[in-house]
Design an enzyme around this catalytic site. Structure first.
Site, PDB file in Angstrom:
ATOM      1  N   ASP A 153       1.422  -1.569  -0.127  1.00 13.87           N
ATOM      2  CA  ASP A 153      -0.020   0.320  -0.126  1.00 13.87           C
ATOM      3  C   ASP A 153       0.733   1.704   0.211  1.00 13.87           C
ATOM      4  OD1 ASP A 153      -2.099   1.483   0.242  1.00 13.87           O
ATOM      5  OD2 ASP A 153      -2.645   1.539   2.193  1.00 13.87           O
ATOM      6  N   HIS A 154       0.571   1.937  -0.807  1.00 10.19           N
ATOM      7  CA  HIS A 154       1.588   3.471  -0.905  1.00 10.19           C
ATOM      8  C   HIS A 154       2.863   3.059  -1.186  1.00 10.19           C
ATOM      9  CE1 HIS A 154      -2.386   6.311  -0.726  1.00 10.19           C
ATOM     10  NE2 HIS A 154      -2.481   5.253   0.385  1.00 10.19           N
ATOM     11  N   GLY A 164      -7.369   8.250   7.869  1.00  7.95           N
ATOM     12  CA  GLY A 164      -7.713   8.764   9.597  1.00  7.95           C
ATOM     13  C   GLY A 164      -9.249   8.660   9.085  1.00  7.95           C
ATOM     14  N   HIS A 202      -9.630   4.746  -1.240  1.00  6.76           N
ATOM     15  CA  HIS A 202      -8.487   4.706   0.312  1.00  6.76           C
ATOM     16  C   HIS A 202      -9.656   5.686   1.052  1.00  6.76           C
ATOM     17  CE1 HIS A 202      -4.440   3.829  -1.058  1.00  6.76           C
ATOM     18  NE2 HIS A 202      -5.506   3.721  -2.251  1.00  6.76           N
ATOM     19  N   GLY A 203      -9.260   5.536   2.123  1.00  4.44           N
ATOM     20  CA  GLY A 203      -9.174   6.642   3.493  1.00  4.44           C
ATOM     21  C   GLY A 203     -10.884   6.114   3.332  1.00  4.44           C
ATOM     22  N   ASN A 215     -10.289   0.016   0.590  1.00  5.81           N
ATOM     23  CA  ASN A 215      -8.794   0.341   2.319  1.00  5.81           C
ATOM     24  C   ASN A 215      -9.655   0.414   3.024  1.00  5.81           C
ATOM     25  OD1 ASN A 215      -7.380   0.035  -0.761  1.00  5.81           O
ATOM     26  ND2 ASN A 215      -6.496   1.573   0.401  1.00  5.81           N
ATOM     27  N   VAL A 216      -9.208  -0.236   4.398  1.00  7.74           N
ATOM     28  CA  VAL A 216      -9.198  -0.132   5.538  1.00  7.74           C
ATOM     29  C   VAL A 216      -7.719  -0.605   6.124  1.00  7.74           C
ATOM     30  CG1 VAL A 216     -11.111  -0.621   7.466  1.00  7.74           C
ATOM     31  CG2 VAL A 216     -11.629  -1.267   4.961  1.00  7.74           C
ATOM     32  N   THR A 223      -7.384   2.904   9.732  1.00  4.68           N
ATOM     33  CA  THR A 223      -7.575   3.611  10.592  1.00  4.68           C
ATOM     34  C   THR A 223      -8.943   2.909  11.045  1.00  4.68           C
ATOM     35  OG1 THR A 223      -6.846   5.081   9.742  1.00  4.68           O
ATOM     36  CG2 THR A 223      -8.067   5.343  11.682  1.00  4.68           C
TER      37      THR A 223
HETATM   38 ZN   LIG Z   1      -4.385   5.028   1.252  1.00  3.97          ZN
END
Ligand SMILES: [Zn+2]
Length: 291
Positions: free
Chosen positions: A92-93, A191, A218-219, A240-241, A243
């Protein structure tokens, strides 16, 4: 006669495209969950297995730096190979070509290169280079256009229109780079949200009309379920999960420690956070897969 057990076990470790192409055409999404230790990997794989759904284990630079790439990739690969469901292991990233190559050499089946902070032409050139190397090894690649709000690997991105994905740029970006999945900036933030989320489904619709490849949200943490469901119907094939999963684990850990009055208690302090993480992953998979 059954398959060779080793061959059979390897079938569960797959590239991300194998999961995401059918997801986009089928109008559902695959959950991608950040993992950073043994318990998080166990929680995600057990939840996906319980629901008989494919899953993506994601490791970003922070998680790799925390656990050590050798350690976390071995844990993830061990559990992926043993799983009764397809599992992809995804960077990821990814921030550099070198990091991407390290992850491929450690057995990842998918990578993301996020150099979306660079000017467009440089983003295209760097992503193209990664795609060429990754595809030669049968590894799928996720690219990003626009900047996703919140904190993106050490850089704060304000949730400003200027940072959102430009739908008119997406067909060229996908065609030039040959990426397998596209992360879109449509107002979600990394976040938890600090203000009311403003998810631009109109923008997502415009992107989805222009590019047929799987789109990535994302997020996902804290994004209202109704928005997530609508985004999935509009072309998001991977959510994507991170936080929320870390919070489920850490909050339970902190509460248990307090309740146990800081006594030695491995089952209480470490098992219950894993149970809480698994429960969260199950809820997310049900939402994404429309179960
Ligand atoms: Zn991300």
């Amino acid at each position: 006669m059954g398959l060779d057990p080793l061959l059979e076990s390897r079938m569960s470790l797959v590239s991300m495209s194998e999961m995401l192409i059918p997801a986009r055409s089928g109008g559902y999404a695959v959950g991608a969950f950040e993992v950073w230790n043994l318990e998080s990997v166990q929680a995600v794989v057990a939840a996906a297995e319980g629901l008989s759904q494919p899953v993506i284990l994601q490791i970003g630079p922070y998680e790799a730096d925390h656990a050590g790439l050798d350690d976390i990739s071995n844990i993830a690969i061990f559990h992926a190979r043993r799983a009764k469901i397809p599992v992809a292991i995804h960077l990821d990233h990814g921030d550099t070509f070198e990091r991407v190559m390290q992850c491929i050499s450690h057995g990842f089946t998918s990578v993301m290169l996020d150099v979306s902070h660079l000017p467009y032409a440089e983003n295209v050139a760097a992503t193209k280079e990664v795609v060429r190397a990754a595809h030669a090894c049968g590894i799928s690649v996720e690219g990003e256009l626009g900047r996703i709000g919140g904190e993106e690997v050490g850089i704060d991105v304000t949730n400003d229109d200027a940072y959102l994905s430009n739908p008119d740029q997406t067909p060229e970006f996908v065609k030039e780079t040959k990426i397998d999945a596209l992360a879109v900036a449509i107002g979600t933030v990394h976040g938890f949200y600090k203000s009311e989320p403003n998810i631009r489904l109109d923008l997502l619709e415009a992107i989805a009309e222009r590019v047929p490849i799987p789109l990535v949200m994302h997020g996902g943490s804290g994004t209202p379920d109704t928005y997530v469901s609508r985004a999935i119907s509009t072309g998001i094939a991977k959510v994507n999960v991170c936080t929320e999963l870390v919070a489920a684990f850490a909050d339970t850990f902190a509460n248990e420690q307090k309740e146990q009055n800081f006594r030695y208690n491995v089952p209480g302090v470490f098992t219950r956070p894993r149970v809480a993480a698994k429960k969260l992953v199950e809820e997310k998979i049900r939402l994404f897969a429309r179960l």
